[in-house]
Design an enzyme around this catalytic site. Structure first.
Site, PDB file in Angstrom:
ATOM      1  CG  PHE A  84      -2.180  -0.683   1.132  1.00  0.00           C
ATOM      2  CD1 PHE A  84      -3.263  -0.133   0.448  1.00  0.00           C
ATOM      3  CD2 PHE A  84      -2.329  -1.926   1.709  1.00  0.00           C
ATOM      4  CE1 PHE A  84      -4.462  -0.814   0.354  1.00  0.00           C
ATOM      5  CE2 PHE A  84      -3.526  -2.620   1.624  1.00  0.00           C
ATOM      6  CZ  PHE A  84      -4.603  -2.061   0.934  1.00  0.00           C
ATOM      7  CG  ASP A  85       1.078   5.755  -1.983  1.00  0.00           C
ATOM      8  OD1 ASP A  85       2.216   6.065  -1.600  1.00  0.00           O
ATOM      9  OD2 ASP A  85       0.208   6.589  -2.287  1.00  0.00           O
ATOM     10  CG  LEU A  86       1.134   6.597   4.536  1.00  0.00           C
ATOM     11  CD1 LEU A  86       0.144   5.655   5.207  1.00  0.00           C
ATOM     12  CD2 LEU A  86       2.360   6.807   5.429  1.00  0.00           C
ATOM     13  CG  ASP A 102      -2.159   8.685  -4.833  1.00  0.00           C
ATOM     14  OD1 ASP A 102      -1.365   8.106  -4.058  1.00  0.00           O
ATOM     15  OD2 ASP A 102      -1.994   9.853  -5.218  1.00  0.00           O
TER      16      ASP A 102
END
Length: 228
Positions: free
Chosen positions: A7-9, A179
């Site tokens: 996961f990107d943060l 995103d």
């Protein structure tokens, strides 16, 4: 079948734009500068452009931090130190957090089923502070921050560093969710794993970076992971 989820943060789990606006407003006020909507929007544009240059390997992380303020102050004729602004801003940015809608519920619903990892291009001090405030680290097996790794997404060296530290990783069973097309999705493609683009604003993809999957809300993650 997916086993490992990266996961990107920022702007995937955390609402970075909200944090950025809050920290920038406080920074400008402390420097005696009126934080109107236009100067905040111009800062955001400079910030994005400098991070893109970092992703391309054109400049260093430290140059990103200072350049955005140097460019902003030059445009507005502000006589203030970009280095001081950077220091003040990071202190504010490291305090508190804002979640993307549905982030905590989504993590709660999948962390026992999948091995979750955070992969962030953010600064360690900032991310450590916000993660402590948010109390979500227990959802993740490990957290990889580019400042520690020594490389940024989408550089394959960033992902190699992560993969070398993830036990029994199988690229065929791994996906990245983020995103940014240029950072997360391109990085995932470069690394040979599946990609899921989080596109909450239904932005048109005008690039040649094509994700395997696209979602518009984090409430879609759980069911889509089951189907892959």
């Amino acid at each position: 079948m997916i086993k490992t989820v990266l996961f990107d943060l920022d702007d995937t789990i955390f609402d970075f734009k909200m944090s950025e606006r809050t920290a920038l407003t406080k920074t400008l006020l402390k420097l005696g500068i009126e934080p109107n909507d236009y100067i905040i929007s111009r800062y955001s544009e400079y910030n994005i452009s400098q991070w893109k240059r970092l992703e391309l390997g054109e400049i260093s992380r430290d140059e990103v931090k200072v350049n955005r303020y140097r460019l902003l102050f030059k445009e507005f004729g502000i006589d203030s130190s970009p280095e001081l602004a950077t220091s003040i801003y990071e202190e504010y940015l490291a305090v508190g957090h804002y979640f993307i809608d549905g982030a905590v519920d989504m993590l709660e619903s999948i962390y026992k089923t999948y091995d979750l990892y955070l992969v962030s291009n953010g600064a360690k001090k900032v991310q450590d502070g916000r993660l402590a405030s948010a109390d979500i680290s227990h959802f993740f097996k490990d957290i990889f921050i580019s400042e520690v790794v020594g490389h940024e997404k989408p550089n394959p060296k960033f992902f190699k560093y992560c993969f070398d530290r993830i036990p029994n990783l199988n690229k065929n069973n791994t996906i990245i969710i983020g995103d940014s097309l240029s950072s997360d999705i391109k990085g995932g493609i470069n690394a040979g794993i599946k990609t899921m683009w989080f596109n909450p604003h239904f932005d048109e993809n005008t690039s040649n970076i094509i994700p395997d999957y696209e979602i518009h809300g984090l409430n879609e993650v759980k069911e889509l992971l089951k189907e892959i």
